[in-house]
Design a protein around this motif. Structure first.
Motif, PDB file in Angstrom:
ATOM      1  N   SER A 183     -12.628  24.222   4.618  1.00 10.91           N
ATOM      2  CA  SER A 183     -11.951  22.929   4.695  1.00 10.91           C
ATOM      3  C   SER A 183     -12.263  22.110   3.443  1.00 10.91           C
ATOM      4  CB  SER A 183     -12.393  22.154   5.940  1.00 10.91           C
ATOM      5  OG  SER A 183     -12.098  22.884   7.113  1.00 10.91           O
ATOM      6  N   VAL A 184     -11.258  21.355   2.986  1.00 14.81           N
ATOM      7  CA  VAL A 184     -11.382  20.565   1.756  1.00 14.81           C
ATOM      8  C   VAL A 184     -10.953  19.133   2.045  1.00 14.81           C
ATOM      9  CG1 VAL A 184     -10.723  20.388  -0.675  1.00 14.81           C
ATOM     10  CG2 VAL A 184     -10.843  22.634   0.410  1.00 14.81           C
ATOM     11  N   ARG A 185     -11.726  18.174   1.503  1.00 16.96           N
ATOM     12  CA  ARG A 185     -11.369  16.759   1.579  1.00 16.96           C
ATOM     13  C   ARG A 185     -11.486  16.151   0.190  1.00 16.96           C
ATOM     14  NH1 ARG A 185     -15.467  17.094   5.171  1.00 16.96           N
ATOM     15  NH2 ARG A 185     -16.693  15.584   3.985  1.00 16.96           N
ATOM     16  N   PHE A 186     -10.541  15.257  -0.138  1.00 20.22           N
ATOM     17  CA  PHE A 186     -10.618  14.520  -1.396  1.00 20.22           C
ATOM     18  C   PHE A 186      -9.637  13.363  -1.339  1.00 20.22           C
ATOM     19  CE2 PHE A 186      -7.593  18.021  -2.128  1.00 20.22           C
ATOM     20  CZ  PHE A 186      -6.467  17.324  -2.497  1.00 20.22           C
ATOM     21  N   SER A 187      -9.678  12.532  -2.354  1.00 20.88           N
ATOM     22  CA  SER A 187      -8.723  11.426  -2.490  1.00 20.88           C
ATOM     23  C   SER A 187      -8.370  11.285  -3.968  1.00 20.88           C
ATOM     24  CB  SER A 187      -9.314  10.125  -1.947  1.00 20.88           C
ATOM     25  OG  SER A 187     -10.460   9.746  -2.685  1.00 20.88           O
ATOM     26  N   ALA A 188      -7.252  10.596  -4.223  1.00 21.65           N
ATOM     27  CA  ALA A 188      -6.798  10.360  -5.591  1.00 21.65           C
ATOM     28  C   ALA A 188      -6.085   9.020  -5.637  1.00 21.65           C
ATOM     29  CB  ALA A 188      -5.878  11.484  -6.069  1.00 21.65           C
ATOM     30  N   THR A 189      -6.023   8.440  -6.830  1.00 22.52           N
ATOM     31  CA  THR A 189      -5.395   7.128  -7.008  1.00 22.52           C
ATOM     32  C   THR A 189      -3.978   7.237  -7.547  1.00 22.52           C
ATOM     33  OG1 THR A 189      -6.434   6.978  -9.183  1.00 22.52           O
ATOM     34  CG2 THR A 189      -7.599   5.969  -7.341  1.00 22.52           C
ATOM     35  N   THR A 227       0.840  -1.200   0.000  1.00 21.97           N
ATOM     36  CA  THR A 227       0.000   0.000   0.000  1.00 21.97           C
ATOM     37  C   THR A 227       0.872   1.247   0.000  1.00 21.97           C
ATOM     38  OG1 THR A 227      -1.711  -1.179   1.245  1.00 21.97           O
ATOM     39  CG2 THR A 227      -1.846   1.228   1.197  1.00 21.97           C
ATOM     40  N   VAL A 228       0.672   2.081  -1.014  1.00 23.91           N
ATOM     41  CA  VAL A 228       1.339   3.384  -1.107  1.00 23.91           C
ATOM     42  C   VAL A 228       0.313   4.437  -0.709  1.00 23.91           C
ATOM     43  CG1 VAL A 228       2.521   5.032  -2.589  1.00 23.91           C
ATOM     44  CG2 VAL A 228       2.856   2.575  -2.940  1.00 23.91           C
ATOM     45  N   GLU A 229       0.582   5.130   0.380  1.00 21.87           N
ATOM     46  CA  GLU A 229      -0.353   6.140   0.883  1.00 21.87           C
ATOM     47  C   GLU A 229       0.381   7.450   1.130  1.00 21.87           C
ATOM     48  OE1 GLU A 229      -3.797   5.878   4.107  1.00 21.87           O
ATOM     49  OE2 GLU A 229      -1.871   6.272   5.066  1.00 21.87           O
ATOM     50  N   GLU A 230      -0.188   8.534   0.604  1.00 27.27           N
ATOM     51  CA  GLU A 230       0.345   9.874   0.838  1.00 27.27           C
ATOM     52  C   GLU A 230      -0.742  10.744   1.467  1.00 27.27           C
ATOM     53  OE1 GLU A 230       3.817  10.390  -2.577  1.00 27.27           O
ATOM     54  OE2 GLU A 230       1.966  11.529  -2.736  1.00 27.27           O
ATOM     55  N   LYS A 231      -0.328  11.496   2.485  1.00 23.11           N
ATOM     56  CA  LYS A 231      -1.224  12.436   3.151  1.00 23.11           C
ATOM     57  C   LYS A 231      -0.714  13.849   2.888  1.00 23.11           C
ATOM     58  CE  LYS A 231      -2.534   9.242   6.834  1.00 23.11           C
ATOM     59  NZ  LYS A 231      -2.583   9.014   8.302  1.00 23.11           N
ATOM     60  N   ILE A 232      -1.624  14.709   2.446  1.00 21.54           N
ATOM     61  CA  ILE A 232      -1.239  16.064   2.054  1.00 21.54           C
ATOM     62  C   ILE A 232      -1.814  17.066   3.049  1.00 21.54           C
ATOM     63  CG2 ILE A 232      -3.214  16.176   0.463  1.00 21.54           C
ATOM     64  CD1 ILE A 232      -1.551  18.074  -1.270  1.00 21.54           C
ATOM     65  N   ASN A 233      -0.970  18.012   3.452  1.00 13.25           N
ATOM     66  CA  ASN A 233      -1.358  19.112   4.336  1.00 13.25           C
ATOM     67  C   ASN A 233      -1.083  20.421   3.600  1.00 13.25           C
ATOM     68  OD1 ASN A 233      -1.831  17.908   7.292  1.00 13.25           O
ATOM     69  ND2 ASN A 233      -0.165  16.794   6.314  1.00 13.25           N
ATOM     70  N   VAL A 234      -2.132  21.210   3.379  1.00 12.47           N
ATOM     71  CA  VAL A 234      -1.999  22.463   2.613  1.00 12.47           C
ATOM     72  C   VAL A 234      -2.751  23.561   3.359  1.00 12.47           C
ATOM     73  CG1 VAL A 234      -2.535  23.652   0.461  1.00 12.47           C
ATOM     74  CG2 VAL A 234      -1.751  21.287   0.400  1.00 12.47           C
ATOM     75  N   LEU A 258      -3.930   8.873  -2.427  1.00 20.18           N
ATOM     76  CA  LEU A 258      -3.552  10.199  -1.912  1.00 20.18           C
ATOM     77  C   LEU A 258      -4.773  10.769  -1.206  1.00 20.18           C
ATOM     78  CD1 LEU A 258      -1.697  12.774  -1.797  1.00 20.18           C
ATOM     79  CD2 LEU A 258      -2.770  13.458  -3.954  1.00 20.18           C
ATOM     80  N   ILE A 259      -4.616  11.127   0.071  1.00 21.62           N
ATOM     81  CA  ILE A 259      -5.734  11.648   0.853  1.00 21.62           C
ATOM     82  C   ILE A 259      -5.321  12.956   1.523  1.00 21.62           C
ATOM     83  CG2 ILE A 259      -6.790   9.405   1.272  1.00 21.62           C
ATOM     84  CD1 ILE A 259      -5.525   9.403   4.029  1.00 21.62           C
TER      85      ILE A 259
END
Length: 534
Positions: free
Chosen positions: A492-498, A295-302, A526-527
């Motif tokens: 606030s924004v939430r999303f995910s990507a593959t 599992t490759v998981e990235e968490k983004i903080n912006v 990516l979450i």
């Protein structure tokens, strides 16, 4: 030296506002103002017109005239000074210098005229003094409001204490009602919990909730059975299977309470907390079917600024490994990175760093030691690799949000637009906009997607299922009562990507015992962890 009236008329002669300072009949003042447009000539540079009885001193204000009607013995220089002061006051109270704007602020303008002219004579005042006099601030009024607000706050505190006392009494009562179940749990030496994790309450046979002749139909069991795993329909706690024996106080109150919350706009989550021995990741992720899963998981903080620009951009990623069978534990993982120079990789302390540096292969320092297997431990898997990326380049931001609140009359128009980068296709996008306290839902005039209003938290949520090349940009416009622009932030924004920033891919699984490489699967996601526009 007397000012008879101060008026604002249109160029066609329509009277918008008129204040008389001497005793005059309505017919006479209307006749004087109706005659004024006919007396004003075109192309003249004068700012006054005289008749046999009165003098008109005027000044054009866009499509209107600001007009003083005086007698002919009045000092015209003093009248011009009065006219200049009134011309400065009109824009202070009327934001739009047209018929609609003047009519909306008619009384405010009349009060201001009264402060400038008294009994036909000009008062020695300035614009600031007139505004101060019209505000009529009262220390006693402020003190009264503070006392009233303190009483309201005290009442709210008493209400909260009473509500907490009622909740505590209900909890104590429920504990008394569940005494039989608690005694069964103590007699079972802790095995009842494991039995719950191994069976389904609504299964056809063999379990507590099946046709074994002993049924638990309390509110807790209803909640557990209704909140089933994702993808599975809710189990039949409301209609228990045949053969169910003794029931302990079955009630529909819980379902009615949930329905009432849904009617108020609350979101009722149907997923239960993980049972002991399982983690949140295992409950959320689909069940493993392949022998090896990476599992490759990235968490983004912006953190974006409302006026443009970016104050923080941080991406943290992990590569984790899950193995079902023990015989597949002696392996090495060969990966391929996207070559992003801004990403710094860091291996687990038990990994062979030299092997990863030179060959991009992840393996343990001791090749005879297998990786941990099974899902009894950490369902998120064994962490092999971590990485981090920070940047000040705004082009790296996957989704930008622009919010434009503007007050017009008694309404605030809010326009929000998003613009997505072409790097990712974003899924399940949710943009949450805080709103001031409202009595009813906002009026959404235009939207690309769907919207939902949470009245309890006063939040407007804008959702888009998928953002791809067909809708890289979109907008929403809604209207609320007058409010300060800062009340619509932070968004606030939430999303995910593959796909991810690292573009990390698992190329091959190398078995250390030889033989064919085992079958494996890769999950990439990516979450968002904290994505805000403040």
């Amino acid at each position: 030296m007397v000012v008879l009236a101060a008026s604002i008329v249109s160029k066609s002669g329509k009277i918008l506002v008129s204040r008389q300072f001497v005793d005059m009949s309505r017919i006479r003042i209307e006749g004087l103002l109706a005659a004024f447009p006919k007396l004003v000539g075109t192309g003249k540079q004068h700012t006054y017109v005289e008749t046999e009885n009165v003098r008109y001193v005027y000044q054009p204000i866009e499509a209107l005239y600001l007009l003083l009607v005086t007698n002919k013995q009045s000092n015209i220089l003093e009248d011009l000074e009065t006219l200049r002061l009134l011309s400065k006051l009109v824009p202070e109270y009327s934001y739009s210098l047209d018929e609609e704007g003047i009519c909306k602020t008619a009384f405010e303008l009349l009060f201001a005229f009264d402060e400038v002219i008294s009994l036909g004579h000009k008062e020695n005042v300035t614009v600031a003094q007139v505004k101060q006099y019209c505000e009529m601030e009262s220390h006693e009024e402020k003190l009264h409001k503070l006392v009233v607000q303190s009483k309201i706050n005290e009442t709210k505190d008493v209400m909260k204490r009473k509500a907490s006392e009622i909740d505590k009494s209900k909890i104590e009562k429920n504990r008394g009602d569940k005494g039989g179940f608690m005694s069964l749990q103590s007699m079972g030496s802790g095995r009842i919990e494991s039995s719950f994790s191994d069976m389904s309450i609504s299964s056809g046979g063999g379990g507590f909730g099946s046709g074994s002749g002993f049924g638990l139909a309390t509110t807790d069991v209803e909640t557990f059975s209704s909140k089933s795993k994702a993808g599975r329909p809710p189990s039949s706690a409301n209609a228990p299977p045949k053969g169910l024996g003794m029931q302990l106080g079955k009630s529909q109150r819980t379902n009615q309470f949930l329905e009432s919350l849904k009617a108020e706009g609350e979101v009722i989550l149907e997923d239960v907390k993980p049972i002991a021995g399982q983690s949140r990741a295992a409950a959320a992720a689909p069940p493993l079917t392949d022998p090896i899963t990476l599992t490759v998981e990235e968490k983004i903080n912006v953190s974006l600024k409302r006026d443009g620009g970016m104050s923080n951009f941080d991406v943290q990623g992990t590569l984790s490994l899950q193995i079902l069978n023990q015989e597949d534990g002696l392996i090495q993982v060969q990966i391929e990175t996207g070559g992003n120079p801004g990403i710094l990789f860091k291996t687990h302390p038990n990994m062979n760093k030299e092997l990863f540096t030179h060959e991009n292969i992840l393996g343990l320092k001791d090749p005879n030691r297998p990786f941990p297997t099974g899902q009894a431990g950490d369902a998120a898997g064994v962490g092999l690799l971590k990485w981090r990326m920070q940047s000040a380049d705004e082009s790296m931001v996957p989704l930008t949000i622009n919010c434009w609140p503007s007050v017009s009359g008694n309404e605030t128009y809010v326009s929000i637009e998003y613009e997505a980068s072409t790097m990712f296709d974003l899924r399940n996008v949710a943009i949450s906009v805080p709103l001031p306290a409202l009595r009813e839902a906002p009026s959404v005039r235009q939207i690309d997607g769907e919207w939902r209003y949470d009245s309890r938290n006063s939040v407007l949520e804008w959702t888009i299922l998928l953002i791809d090349n067909s809708n890289r940009s979109g907008s929403m416009e809604f209207v609320v009562p007058p409010a300060d622009s800062s009340s619509f932030f932070p968004i606030s924004v939430r999303f995910s990507a593959t796909s991810t920033y690292s573009d990390l891919k698992v190329v091959n699984i190398i078995p250390l015992r030889g033989g064919a490489p085992p079958k494996f699967s890769q999950r990439t996601v990516l979450i968002t962890e904290n994505y805000q526009v403040a």
